[in-house]
Design a protein around this motif. Structure first.
Motif, PDB file in Angstrom:
ATOM      1  N   ARG A 165      53.434  27.089   8.925  1.00 55.49           N
ATOM      2  CA  ARG A 165      53.753  26.458  10.207  1.00 55.49           C
ATOM      3  C   ARG A 165      52.969  27.118  11.340  1.00 55.49           C
ATOM      4  NH1 ARG A 165      58.846  27.701  10.423  1.00 55.49           N
ATOM      5  NH2 ARG A 165      59.426  26.036   9.005  1.00 55.49           N
ATOM      6  N   PHE A 166      52.888  28.433  11.317  1.00 55.39           N
ATOM      7  CA  PHE A 166      52.205  29.135  12.413  1.00 55.39           C
ATOM      8  C   PHE A 166      50.688  28.999  12.329  1.00 55.39           C
ATOM      9  CE2 PHE A 166      50.026  33.085  13.699  1.00 55.39           C
ATOM     10  CZ  PHE A 166      50.230  33.003  15.070  1.00 55.39           C
ATOM     11  N   ARG A 184      49.847  24.527  11.322  1.00 57.48           N
ATOM     12  CA  ARG A 184      50.420  23.433  12.101  1.00 57.48           C
ATOM     13  C   ARG A 184      50.540  23.743  13.581  1.00 57.48           C
ATOM     14  NH1 ARG A 184      54.696  22.983   7.492  1.00 57.48           N
ATOM     15  NH2 ARG A 184      53.455  21.923   5.916  1.00 57.48           N
ATOM     16  N   SER A 185      50.256  24.968  13.966  1.00 59.74           N
ATOM     17  CA  SER A 185      50.334  25.327  15.388  1.00 59.74           C
ATOM     18  C   SER A 185      48.954  25.448  16.020  1.00 59.74           C
ATOM     19  CB  SER A 185      51.096  26.653  15.549  1.00 59.74           C
ATOM     20  OG  SER A 185      52.409  26.540  15.052  1.00 59.74           O
ATOM     21  N   TRP A 211      40.453  29.724  16.828  1.00 59.01           N
ATOM     22  CA  TRP A 211      41.622  29.872  15.959  1.00 59.01           C
ATOM     23  C   TRP A 211      41.179  30.438  14.611  1.00 59.01           C
ATOM     24  CZ3 TRP A 211      46.481  30.218  17.006  1.00 59.01           C
ATOM     25  CH2 TRP A 211      47.451  30.046  16.011  1.00 59.01           C
TER      26      TRP A 211
END
Length: 219
Positions: A174-175, A178-179, A199
């Motif tokens: 998730r981190f 998906r973030s 990123w």
């Protein structure tokens, strides 16, 4: 076990067993020559671990064709032994009805089932720790939604990720994936999703999307 072994089911099972006093006594009688070295997924021998098959009275009362496999291994430093362990070795046991595999391969297959417990842990983290709604019908819908999410969590890493990233936990997925900050860009009448270059996991995301796009369309 009786349900799994009913006639006409044609099911193969591998089920962890509690080491009862009868099973424990049967383990103590296994001769040294009957123990086989445990193997790793790559075929190499696992140091300090052995496996054997039990027979005799400890199988009485259980479904026909059931095999009882026991494993002994040196525990990790600091691990507290249980009352069912013997000679300083940790003992575990499982039952199976598979007959076409050697016991070392059966033990490896059963050990690799630990990912099932990982899925259960992921389910609790995803939304099964508590039922959030008051009505039973509403909670049934909630469970269906969570199961869909768990299916995605199971299949996405298998199809899109490689190496260590396949073993990332839901919170890490998730981190890291998906973030990520993105920007929708329209050029030449086509829309693109542009990921932030800074990123750290942008490469993982783009590679995953490319693998998913390369999959055959089964629709």
């Amino acid at each position: 076990m009786a349900w799994l072994a009913q006639r006409g089911r044609w099911l193969s099972y591998s089920v962890g067993m509690t080491i009862t006093e009868q099973i424990h006594q049967a383990i103590l009688k296994v001769p040294v020559t009957a123990w086989t070295a445990v193997i790793e997924p790559g075929g190499e021998i696992r140091d300090g671990a052995w496996v054997a098959e039990l027979s005799g009275d400890c199988l009485e009362g259980w479904p026909k064709g059931m095999r009882l496999i026991v494993r002994k291994e040196r525990p990790h430093p600091g691990t507290q032994l249980r009352i069912t362990d013997a000679d300083g070795l940790r003992l575990t046991c499982f039952a199976t009805n598979t007959t076409v595999m050697p016991i070392a391969a059966l033990e490896l297959r059963h050990r690799q089932r630990a990912r099932a417990e990982d899925r259960i842990r992921a389910a609790r983290a995803t939304g099964l720790r508590n039922l959030p709604l008051h009505d039973t019908a509403q909670n049934r819908i909630w469970l269906e939604v969570v199961q869909l999410a768990l299916d995605l969590l199971a299949w996405m890493p298998m199809l899109a990720l490689t190496g260590e990233t396949r073993r990332w936990e839901p919170r890490r997925l998730r981190f890291r994936l998906r973030s990520a900050a993105t920007q929708i860009v329209t050029t030449a009448r086509r829309r693109y999703l542009r990921f932030a270059r800074h990123w750290p996991w942008t490469g993982v995301i783009t590679d995953a999307l490319a693998r998913l796009e390369a999959l055959p369309n089964l629709g």
